[in-house]
Design a protein around this motif. Structure first.
Motif, PDB file in Angstrom:
ATOM      1  N   ASP A 381       0.815  -1.208   0.000  1.00 36.48           N
ATOM      2  CA  ASP A 381       0.000   0.000   0.000  1.00 36.48           C
ATOM      3  C   ASP A 381       0.849   1.258   0.000  1.00 36.48           C
ATOM      4  N   ALA A 529      -6.652   0.192   4.268  1.00 31.13           N
ATOM      5  CA  ALA A 529      -6.117  -0.044   2.917  1.00 31.13           C
ATOM      6  C   ALA A 529      -6.633   1.049   2.000  1.00 31.13           C
ATOM      7  N   LEU A 533      -5.584  -0.481  -3.459  1.00 31.68           N
ATOM      8  CA  LEU A 533      -5.273  -1.819  -2.970  1.00 31.68           C
ATOM      9  C   LEU A 533      -6.530  -2.679  -2.878  1.00 31.68           C
TER      10      LEU A 533
END
Length: 545
Positions: A381, A529, A533
């Motif tokens: 990420d 996230a 992602l």
């Protein structure tokens, strides 16, 4: 001039002023030669880190180099050099090896694996050229050939130097003649004319620029073409920052279905997509969610040129681009101002919490970027969220967005800082990747560099948690007191932040105190996230099982 001296001279000819590595007995003679030369030798903590550092240096300066010992050093660097090969980064791997005379005794010499050629055979798989300098009559020409290949193809090369050959002076004179690529003028002209015709018919052409525009130093020609023909530019993830992302014709990153839907729609609805230096990889194409009609595409790289379904051979990338500019292609007049309107990307989830989330942190970082900042993102990420950053100048964003090796960012920051010491380096790295190669931060400190390292702490391999749902213990890592490492490394300031206000304060202090390295450990909201992602994981998880 000895073989070792000639190697140093030719590296300098290609702009290699610094070299990374770790000494060992088979390469000590060459290290002594390097120490007497103008080349600055930077000692690293691990050989693979030296490879990543040389890669980062090469991406900025045009060529990088590292020097290691036989097998225990050379084989340790394989992963980082494989990444350089995959992503076209011109790195010269120099390895010492047992002397020619001592090999004849038949003794099993230390560091040897199977035979004396084992390491050469391994590197043959992920270098574009290689040589063993075992013959003084051909050593100089072999050095020339291999370095020419590195520069021509923008891929790593391998030079094996037996330790008893370093100080040998060849008994013959040598003159460097150079190598020229045989560009087909007829094929190039025909490809240019067909491209001009297609652009003239197109109502909404777009350029999709890739990493080769950077590797072959063609950014200025790219801008010249776009401006003269008024064609908008998108880039791939690996090609991020091949142009300034503040340029009025830049519309954003194209990532297929995982990217900005406005950019995706703009590119995929174009009736003429000019792909310049673009790698057609799964990540660049949004895990193959891209909907690019080959009949509307013109693909031009250093290795291939395809217009729709027509293939052209022996066409040099620079010659094509230069010729296309000279042909002055005409396109449909249209207003290209505000092609992609700015958006407020803060979500309700972000606004409703004081806990740290990666996407929010990236936007705060984005406010501080300037033309003297180089951002390096590791895999995960750190990379996916960083695609939202606006990079001010060309080639100021580095990442392993194709080979995707964890642990790239910290040692690559050493290479970037060495290549451009007047720039501030900002590293985005997950805690998992940091635990692999973070010790190279100590080398950055020892060399007097002052990076800002933003460590995204989600106690493990966060990307893999999204790829394969479940409470899998193998995605957890040891809990480190990262801030204490700065004491071990010998300098710098550490920050532990868990809230938005703490992060802003740490970032502000790090930005203002540019005479000291800063490590910002950011404890993220649980299961955080970025949207990129999440979308990527949704597509990849189907193949992970």
């Amino acid at each position: 001039m000895s073989i070792g001296q000639y190697l140093v001279r030719r590296l300098r000819d290609y702009g290699v002023d610094d070299l990374f590595g770790i000494p060992g007995d088979y390469v000590l003679s060459l290290y002594s030669e390097l120490e007497k030369s103008p080349i600055n030798v930077v000692g690293c903590t691990r050989e693979d880190c030296a490879g990543f550092a040389a890669d980062g240096y090469a991406r900025i300066r045009g060529m990088g180099a590292l020097c290691v010992t036989y097998c225990v050093g050379g084989l340790s660097v394989c992963n980082s050099i494989a990444g350089a090969y995959a992503e076209k980064s011109p790195v010269v791997v120099i390895s010492g090896s047992p002397g020619i005379k001592e090999r004849s005794t038949g003794a099993l010499l230390h560091h040897m694996v199977r035979n004396f050629r084992t390491q050469i055979d391994v590197f043959e798989k992920f270098t574009i050229a290689g040589t063993e300098l075992s013959d003084s009559l051909t050593a100089f020409s072999e050095i020339d050939r291999v370095l020419d290949a590195c520069d021509r193809y923008k891929r790593p090369v391998y030079i094996d130097v037996p330790r008893d050959m370093v100080h040998v002076v060849p008994p013959v004179t040598h003159g460097y003649t150079g190598v020229t690529f045989q560009n087909s003028e007829e094929a190039t002209e025909e490809a240019i004319q067909e491209t001009v015709r297609r652009l003239a018919k197109a109502k909404n052409p777009v350029i999709l620029a890739g990493v080769e525009m950077h590797r072959f130093r063609l950014q200025e020609q790219l801008i010249q073409l776009a401006e003269s023909a008024n064609i908008p530019i998108a880039t791939t993830m690996l090609g991020k920052s091949v142009v300034s992302e503040r340029h009025p014709l830049f519309i954003g990153l194209y990532e297929g279905a995982i990217g900005d839907p406005q950019v995706t729609q703009f590119v995929e609805e174009s009736d003429c997509v000019l792909l310049l230096g673009t790698f057609l990889t799964d990540i660049n194409l949004g895990v193959f969610s891209a909907k690019l009609d080959p009949g509307r595409c013109i693909l031009v790289t250093s290795e291939t040129l395809r217009i729709s379904h027509h293939h052209f051979h022996d066409v040099d990338l620079k010659a094509f681009l230069t010729g296309l500019i000279d042909a002055a292609p005409q396109t449909t007049e249209r207003n290209t101002a505000n092609l992609i309107p700015p958006r407020n990307t803060e979500s309700a989830d972000e606004a409703g919490t004081d806990l740290l989330q990666t996407s929010w942190m990236i936007r705060e970082l984005n406010k501080r970027l300037d033309e003297d900042t180089i951002v390096i993102a590791d895999v995960g990420d750190s990379l996916f969220a960083a695609t939202e950053l606006t990079i001010h100048e060309q080639s100021e964003f580095l990442s392993p967005a194709y080979y995707a090796s964890m642990g790239f960012s910290i040692p690559a920051a050493l290479g970037a800082a060495t290549a451009k010491p007047d720039h501030r380096i900002v590293v985005l790295v997950g805690d998992g990747a940091f635990q692999m190669t973070g010790q190279e931060l100590s080398t950055l400190i020892r060399q007097g560099h002052n990076p800002i390292v933003i460590l995204l702490d989600n106690h493990g391999y966060g990307t893999e948690r999204y790829l394969h749902e479940g409470e899998w213990k193998y995605n957890e890592i040891a809990k480190w007191n990262y801030g204490d490492l700065m004491k071990v490394y010998g300098g710098g300031v550490s920050h532990l932040v868990q809230t938005k206000s703490e992060y802003i304060d740490a970032l502000e202090r790090a930005w203002n105190e540019n005479d000291s390295p800063h490590l910002i450990q950011a404890k993220l909201k649980e299961n955080d996230a970025s949207q990129t992602l999440r979308k990527l994981a949704e597509r990849l998880s189907k193949s992970v099982g």
